[in-house]
Scaffold this active site. Sequence first.
Site, PDB file in Angstrom:
ATOM      1  N   LYS A  35      71.274   0.477 -59.550  1.00  0.00           N
ATOM      2  CA  LYS A  35      71.388   0.015 -58.162  1.00  0.00           C
ATOM      3  C   LYS A  35      71.140   1.153 -57.167  1.00  0.00           C
ATOM      4  CE  LYS A  35      74.678  -0.310 -55.242  1.00  0.00           C
ATOM      5  NZ  LYS A  35      75.997  -0.502 -54.616  1.00  0.00           N
ATOM      6  N   LYS A  83      69.431  -7.592 -53.845  1.00  0.00           N
ATOM      7  CA  LYS A  83      70.846  -7.727 -53.442  1.00  0.00           C
ATOM      8  C   LYS A  83      70.939  -7.634 -51.917  1.00  0.00           C
ATOM      9  CE  LYS A  83      75.406  -5.595 -54.068  1.00  0.00           C
ATOM     10  NZ  LYS A  83      76.334  -4.944 -54.978  1.00  0.00           N
TER      11      LYS A  83
HETATM   12  C1  5MM Z   1      81.307  -1.324 -54.485  1.00  0.00           C
HETATM   13  O1  5MM Z   1      80.860  -0.614 -53.334  1.00  0.00           O
HETATM   14  C2  5MM Z   1      79.558  -0.049 -53.480  1.00  0.00           C
HETATM   15  C3  5MM Z   1      79.564   1.420 -53.336  1.00  0.00           C
HETATM   16  O2  5MM Z   1      79.865   1.901 -52.088  1.00  0.00           O
HETATM   17  P1  5MM Z   1      79.872   3.525 -51.796  1.00  0.00           P
HETATM   18  O3  5MM Z   1      78.648   4.103 -52.414  1.00  0.00           O
HETATM   19  O4  5MM Z   1      79.846   3.571 -50.298  1.00  0.00           O
HETATM   20  O5  5MM Z   1      81.128   4.072 -52.386  1.00  0.00           O
HETATM   21  C4  5MM Z   1      78.583  -0.785 -52.572  1.00  0.00           C
HETATM   22  O6  5MM Z   1      77.270  -0.310 -52.646  1.00  0.00           O
HETATM   23  C5  5MM Z   1      78.572  -2.209 -53.008  1.00  0.00           C
HETATM   24  O7  5MM Z   1      77.944  -2.334 -54.255  1.00  0.00           O
HETATM   25  C6  5MM Z   1      77.858  -3.131 -52.060  1.00  0.00           C
HETATM   26  O8  5MM Z   1      77.965  -2.755 -50.736  1.00  0.00           O
HETATM   27  C7  5MM Z   1      78.437  -4.514 -52.220  1.00  0.00           C
HETATM   28  O9  5MM Z   1      79.840  -4.442 -52.127  1.00  0.00           O
HETATM   29  P2  5MM Z   1      80.595  -5.520 -51.258  1.00  0.00           P
HETATM   30  O10 5MM Z   1      82.032  -5.048 -51.264  1.00  0.00           O
HETATM   31  O11 5MM Z   1      79.965  -5.511 -49.903  1.00  0.00           O
HETATM   32  O12 5MM Z   1      80.380  -6.813 -52.001  1.00  0.00           O
END
Ligand code: 5MM
Length: 337
Positions: free
Chosen positions: A134, A217
């Site tokens: 990802k 996504k």
């Molecule tokens: C799980 O959070 C992911 C990582 O965030 P950081 O790199 O800022 O720590 C983030 O990329 C996440 O996969 C996506 O934003 C989707 O998460 P949400 O909570 O929005 O479903």
Amino acid sequence: MSELNKIALQILSEGKGILAADESTATMSKRLDAVKVQSNEINRLLFRQTLFSSLSMKECIGGVILYDETIRQKTSTGKTIPELINSSGSLTGIKVDTGAKILAGSIEEKVTEGLDGLRERLKDYYKLGARFTKWRGVYSISNKYPSDLSISSNAHALARYASLVQEAEMVPIIEPEVLMDGEHTARDCLNKTSRVIRRCFEELELNNVDLSGIILKPNMILPGANSNEKISNEEIAELTLECLKNNVPPTVPGIAFLSGGQSEIEATANLNKINIKNDTDFILSYSYGRALQQSALKFWSKDINNIAGTQEIFDHRAKMCTLASQGKWSENLENKK
Ligand code: 5MM
């Protein structure tokens, strides 16, 4: 059917979705601080392995996205985390970007970094058991943002990332996240998200990425978190489908939405409506972080050794999301635990 296409379809088969457990240490520490649990390697592992060994992993979770720390960890029984995930038939994914940094030439916007040395890191992740990856680009909305510079810089990075990942025989998740923060209308979100996604596909095609071997996504189309606009699930579903139909090439096999700060119920209800109204050939599922983990984390924080109780909460959420990705969810199922 290519191997990459098979992997993408396996992850999203039969209503299954993705658990985004790839919070960086800084973000995970924020989440743990909020529930007053100390953020250390052991506690981060304990919470995550509790989720990864739950029953719903078999029926609901087709893939789990990990952070670098977690993919290298072992459970108390000596299994590696990818082995634990694979034992339920789910696939291991890994976040390979190194985070969003201030974009030179634009005062407030960000560009995601991590291309340097990526080819070598990907080989390592493959050996550790990863089969998909990802990378997340973030875009803010205001009257002047996202700028053309941010749209094209992030699209370029996402496409170069995707091409390297396919070369390493893994499926890239392309995550262009248009943030919910702001007072904008859902129409603004539609217009800006459409530009962002369109540009991503231009770059992906330029970089010869096999579109049948990726998962997109995106965010759903919603009014800004501080907007006064109130719109129904139905309208959210219509706008989201309009955005996808007009901007995503039909070769893309699957789309797994991020939750982006929606509550667990909102993210489930919206996904359900999107699937009820789905008149495309795309599989439309979820890749949720907060909307899958919030309640489980809250419960777990009260007693970090209550594994069964935590798993029950997580299993319920995962089941609701999987029903939603088949358009079979309804609010009254929420109370039948
Ligand atoms: C799980 O959070 C992911 C990582 O965030 P950081 O790199 O800022 O720590 C983030 O990329 C996440 O996969 C996506 O934003 C989707 O998460 P949400 O909570 O929005 O479903």
